[in-house]
Design an enzyme around this catalytic site. Structure first.
Site, PDB file in Angstrom:
ATOM      1  CE  LYS A 212      -1.775   2.818   2.599  1.00 15.40           C
ATOM      2  NZ  LYS A 212      -1.830   3.851   1.680  1.00 15.40           N
ATOM      3  N   GLY A 265       6.585   5.209   8.419  1.00 16.27           N
ATOM      4  CA  GLY A 265       5.590   6.099   8.383  1.00 16.27           C
ATOM      5  C   GLY A 265       5.603   6.557   9.932  1.00 16.27           C
ATOM      6  CD  GLU A 293      12.986   0.999  11.485  1.00 17.81           C
ATOM      7  OE1 GLU A 293      13.097   1.667  12.469  1.00 17.81           O
ATOM      8  OE2 GLU A 293      13.051  -0.322  11.732  1.00 17.81           O
ATOM      9  CB  CYS A 327      12.379   9.855   9.556  1.00 17.69           C
ATOM     10  SG  CYS A 327      13.604   8.884   8.569  1.00 17.69           S
ATOM     11  CD  GLU A 425       8.122  13.130  12.917  1.00 17.99           C
ATOM     12  OE1 GLU A 425       7.009  12.684  12.678  1.00 17.99           O
ATOM     13  OE2 GLU A 425       9.135  12.388  12.301  1.00 17.99           O
TER      14      GLU A 425
END
Ligand code: NAD
Length: 544
Positions: A212, A265, A293, A327, A425
């Site tokens: 996906k 994600g 992750e 990230c 974040e």
């Protein structure tokens, strides 16, 4: 069956083209950008090799020019998932039985297509669909993607060599089987390479995968799917299921044949997927392997022995390349008072020089952020800082979505080391700096370790060796990828295996042998030359 041991030479990391003026690669890339931009394509789902247009669609636009439609993508749901699982499990029978060297041959060819005839397409589609500059696209959509595939093949070969000890009269062997069932690969928008690797690594190991992609990066991801077909990947081994998260995720996770989740994600999505797997645990045929992750709140920590010029370059690149949407991007910084004025002057002068705009204008260093949702979220943090008493915006702070989702490189200085933007974040071009008193160096190290729930990447800067050792020790668990006098971004496959712990993920290190092992289920085989024929043991013998 092969009549030889086949080995794979240790690959080399793919070198990058510069795309500097006058180079043939620059002209060729520009030509491909123009071609891709001139048409609006249909992106179907691909199930068992068949292109499926579901009729439920959403538009894919250029983030730096959002009125320009690149594609219409067909979205999947329960019905398509059911067909994909069924056909994948049928494809698994032959794929899992194919010798490993035949499987990796497909992905080695795919790597050569990525760096050869498809290079411009992978880079141009990543530039247009994800708003990456030529350099940012090249290092990952060409370089890292090919590295993942080539090194993955090599790691698998090394795993196959790993065999146990055998004693006299016994032959012990271990075979590395793919997992029973299928793998669910769920990818983020920000790296084409990660997206391509998430289904490919398990597939190389003999698994079948339902992939996906993110609808925000589905444009480049679709080209990779087509490339895999050209490389000879058999139908059904990887199915391509664009769609809204829950529409695809819920039916996939409800299937008893789920044997693994390969995810990259956000933390929130990963938590949701893990919880769902947890609540379905009684129904699965095998315990699903969970590899994920997730986010980061990556730091740069400077000591007063740091080289200010190196610190300026590293901080600027780490905070603003790809608009801070890595990230690993630096988003919080700790710097001592004694070097702050010097750093501030030099750093702000450089930030003022950063050009933001259309990535097809090669003079730009930054493009747009990925979507309106991202734009709203990031500008919300900037507005919050503008209003706060304990923070000040000392550079940037502007944003404009009239043509594209543009946000200026922004620097926030805060007197509060626990300020919101030091902890959460943001995933945008926003760096928050806390200036500490030199004598509070030790205390600030503790702050750095304890401020964020994440532990993905971090960088320290200093020239004093005793201090470097102390910082590395004190921040041992603060980052899974730790850098000394180097920016915290730009990990390279086979050089810095990537991943973090705490809320940053399971740290199974993408692009390493550790990750490949997660997609294999070893079977230990013991064969004896002469099996015993008496069940009694000597200790039982009569003493007389
Ligand atoms: P996201 O969590 O919004 O989406 C990731 C993927 O999950 C997308 O494909 C999305 O559609 C899918 N998804 C969402 N809900 C789902 C559901 N219910 N079922 C199934 N799938 C679902 O993340 P994003 O915005 O695409 O990526 C940015 C995030 O990824 C950041 O947090 C970043 O730190 C992280 N990231 C981490 C790494 C790493 O290696 N640690 C690398 C890249 C990105």
């Amino acid at each position: 069956m092969p009549n030889a041991y086949f080995n794979i030479q240790e690959p080399k990391n793919e070198p990058y083209f510069t795309y500097a003026p006058g180079t043939p690669q620059r002209e060729s890339l520009k030509k491909r950008l123009k071609e891709l931009r001139s048409e609006t394509i249909e992106i179907p789902a691909i199930i068992n090799g068949e292109e499926i247009k579901t009729g439920r669609t959403t538009d894919v636009v250029i983030p730096h020019n959002h009125s320009h439609k690149l594609a219409r993508v067909h979205l999947c749901g329960e019905k398509e998932v059911a067909i994909a699982v069924d056909t994948a499990l049928k494809a698994r029978r032959e794929w899992a039985d194919l010798p490993w060297e035949e499987r990796v041959a497909v992905f080695r060819k795919a790597a050569d297509l990525v760096t050869g005839p498809w290079r411009d397409t992978m880079n141009a589609s990543t530039m247009l669909g994800q708003s990456k500059t030529p350099h940012q696209a090249e290092i990952e959509a060409a370089g890292e993607l090919a590295d993942f595939l080539r090194f993955g093949a090599w790691y698998l070969a090394k795993i196959m060599e790993e065999q146990p000890h055998s004693s006299d009269g016994v032959w012990n062997r271990v075979e590395y089987r793919p997992l029973e069932g299928f793998i669910f690969a769920v990818s983020p928008f920000n790296f084409t390479a990660i997206a391509g690797n998430l289904p490919s690594a398990p597939a190389m190991c003999g698994n079948v995968a339902l992939w996906k992609p993110s609808t925000e990066s589905v444009y480049s991801n679709y080209f990779f799917m087509r490339l895999l077909k050209e490389a000879g990947l058999p139908d059904g081994v990887i199915s391509f299921l664009p769609g809204e998260g829950p529409d695809v995720g819920d039916p996939v996770l409800a299937n008893p044949q789920l044997s693994g989740l390969h995810f990259t994600g956000s933390e929130a999505t990963f938590n949701h997927l893990w919880k769902t797997i947890g609540s379905n645990i009684d129904t699965y045929k095998t315990y699903p392997r969970i590899v994920g992750e997730t986010g980061g709140k990556d730091f740069i920590f400077a000591h007063n022995s740091a080289n200010a010029d190196q610190l300026v370059t590293a901080t600027l690149r780490a905070a603003y390349e790809y608009q801070g949407q890595k990230c690993s991007a630096a988003s919080r910084m700790y710097i001592p008072e004694s070097i702050w004025d010097d750093f501030r002057e030099k750093f702000l002068a450089e930030v003022a020089d950063v050009k933001v705009g259309d990535v097809e204008d090669f003079s730009n260093f930054m493009g747009a952020v990925i979507s309106r949702k991202a734009f709203d979220k990031i500008s919300g943090y900037i507005d919050y800082a503008k209003k706060a008493d304990d923070a000040e915006i000392i550079a940037g702070g502007g944003y404009d979505d009239s043509k594209g989702f543009f946000i200026e490189p922004t620097v926030i200085q805060t007197s509060n080391p626990k300020f919101k933007t030091m902890q959460e974040e943001i995933f945008g071009p926003v760096l928050t700096i806390y200036v500490y008193k030199d004598e509070e160096f030790e205390k600030t190290l503790t702050l750095c370790d304890e401020t964020s729930p994440y532990a993905l990447t971090g960088a320290i800067f200093g020239e004093n060796r005793f201090v470097i050792k102390k910082m590395a020790d004190r921040l041992r668990n603060s980052a899974g990828n730790f850098y000394i006098n180097e920016k915290p971004t730009g990990a390279i496959v086979n050089q810095q295996p990537f991943g973090g712990s705490r809320r940053s993920g399971t740290n199974d290190k993408a692009g390493s042998v550790m990750n490949m092992m997660r997609w294999l289920s070893p079977r230990a085989i013991k064969e004896v030359s002469a099996a015993p024929t008496d069940w009694r043991y000597p200790y039982m013998d009569d003493e007389n």
